[in-house]
Enzyme design. Sequence first.
Site, short mmCIF file in Angstrom:
data_model
loop_
_atom_site.label_atom_id
_atom_site.label_comp_id
_atom_site.label_asym_id
_atom_site.label_seq_id
_atom_site.Cartn_x
_atom_site.Cartn_y
_atom_site.Cartn_z
N ASP A 156 -2.83 -1.84 9.88
CA ASP A 156 -2.83 -1.84 8.41
C ASP A 156 -3.32 -3.16 7.82
OD1 ASP A 156 -1.81 0.71 8.35
OD2 ASP A 156 0.23 0.12 7.82
N LYS A 159 0.84 -1.21 0.00
CA LYS A 159 0.00 0.00 0.00
C LYS A 159 0.86 1.25 0.00
CE LYS A 159 0.87 1.26 4.47
NZ LYS A 159 1.61 2.43 4.89
P1 ATP Z 1 3.86 -0.39 7.91
O1 ATP Z 1 3.87 0.30 6.59
O2 ATP Z 1 2.62 -1.23 8.13
O3 ATP Z 1 4.19 0.50 9.06
P2 ATP Z 1 6.37 -1.46 7.13
O4 ATP Z 1 6.06 -1.77 5.70
O5 ATP Z 1 7.11 -0.21 7.42
O6 ATP Z 1 5.02 -1.49 7.92
P3 ATP Z 1 7.05 -4.20 7.56
O7 ATP Z 1 7.67 -4.63 6.26
O8 ATP Z 1 5.68 -4.63 7.83
O9 ATP Z 1 7.17 -2.63 7.75
O10 ATP Z 1 8.06 -4.68 8.69
C1 ATP Z 1 8.10 -4.11 9.98
C2 ATP Z 1 8.73 -5.14 10.92
O11 ATP Z 1 7.80 -6.19 11.11
C3 ATP Z 1 9.97 -5.83 10.34
O12 ATP Z 1 11.13 -5.14 10.67
C4 ATP Z 1 9.92 -7.22 10.94
O13 ATP Z 1 10.67 -7.28 12.12
C5 ATP Z 1 8.46 -7.43 11.34
N1 ATP Z 1 7.72 -8.45 10.54
C6 ATP Z 1 6.86 -9.35 11.04
N2 ATP Z 1 6.34 -10.11 10.08
C7 ATP Z 1 6.86 -9.70 8.92
C8 ATP Z 1 6.69 -10.11 7.57
N3 ATP Z 1 5.88 -11.12 7.23
N4 ATP Z 1 7.35 -9.44 6.63
C9 ATP Z 1 8.17 -8.41 6.97
N5 ATP Z 1 8.39 -8.01 8.22
C10 ATP Z 1 7.74 -8.63 9.21
#
Ligand code: ATP
Length: 326
Positions: A167, A40
């Site tokens: 999210d 997203k």
């Molecule tokens: P958001 O945009 O929802 O704030 P994000 O995209 O910045 O999230 P994610 O890729 O969801 O961040 O990762 C955040 C943290 O979640 C990672 O550093 C990791 O430790 C943890 N995590 C748990 N499950 C997963 C997964 N399936 N894929 C990636 N990271 C994960």
Amino acid sequence: MSEHATENPTENPTENPTENPTGRATDSAARSVTVRVPAKVNVQLAVAAARPDGFHDLANVFLAVSLYDEVTATPAAGTKVTCEGPDADQVPLDRTNLAARAAETLARRAGLSPDVHLHIAKNIPVAGGMAGGSADGAAALVACDALWGLNTPMTELLDICAELGSDVPFSLVGGAALGTGRGEILTPVPAGTFHWVFAVADGGLSTPAVFREFDRLAAGRDLPAPQASPALLAALASGDPDALAPTLVNDLQPAALSLRPRLAAVLAAGTGAGALAALVSGSGPTTAFLVRDPEAAAEVAAVLDASGLCRATRVASSPAPGATLL
Ligand code: ATP
């Protein structure tokens, strides 16, 4: 959301330890289910001051973009997570993985044990502000629901998603939606097609750290109650990128730039290359560039790739469907 499950018989059932005494694999042992789920971008992210519980009320306009992870669920003994892709080494493979947590939550509600191997083919940047973990949680939920033949009603799946994270409900439904509350209360909004370039940064940013920086920068200021922008919603519905460009806003951007000042150069390089607008995606550090058409997307991506300011670029369009059984 598509409701068609594909059954992929294992290629060599005799290698399957759950083969039954008749020599044929049991029905469940022969199945694997794959779900594709989008990343997203937030085209509007209006953030209120922290609530007493530490969360922030948001007005959050989500767009699902055509950048996908795929989660494959296969019967196993216990819960197991594996991951492939350029960022695979940053993905936790234990019970903190949102895909594992989704499977465990669904199994607990259904009175089952979470016996599933979840394999994540990861294309969404990790800790990139594109809800990659949330996407995998939603995908695992849909995959396990199909694998275990539960037919859980959508409202219940959405409840589980909201329990897993703010999210996650949007990753399930995809498309375009306004999220209120912590972002988890969704109202679909009309949206035409838009084209995007994403610049993937080296290293992630922690969402809680960005919110803490937001709180620090906002200290002593009176923040308005977050509201969806009527101009942005109208532009989204019109499908006109020139109308959408000046309405894009992310209240977390100053906090993300404060923690990662070099993102300012990436934003400037994208607009210098012809992007109509540039913003930090969610909590960052991925940056998002709105472009007029796929040709402009290729040009902006080429300039950003050559700039050395980002690790990689991805071209995508919106809106994309939510978690979908393949
Ligand atoms: P958001 O945009 O929802 O704030 P994000 O995209 O910045 O999230 P994610 O890729 O969801 O961040 O990762 C955040 C943290 O979640 C990672 O550093 C990791 O430790 C943890 N995590 C748990 N499950 C997963 C997964 N399936 N894929 C990636 N990271 C994960």
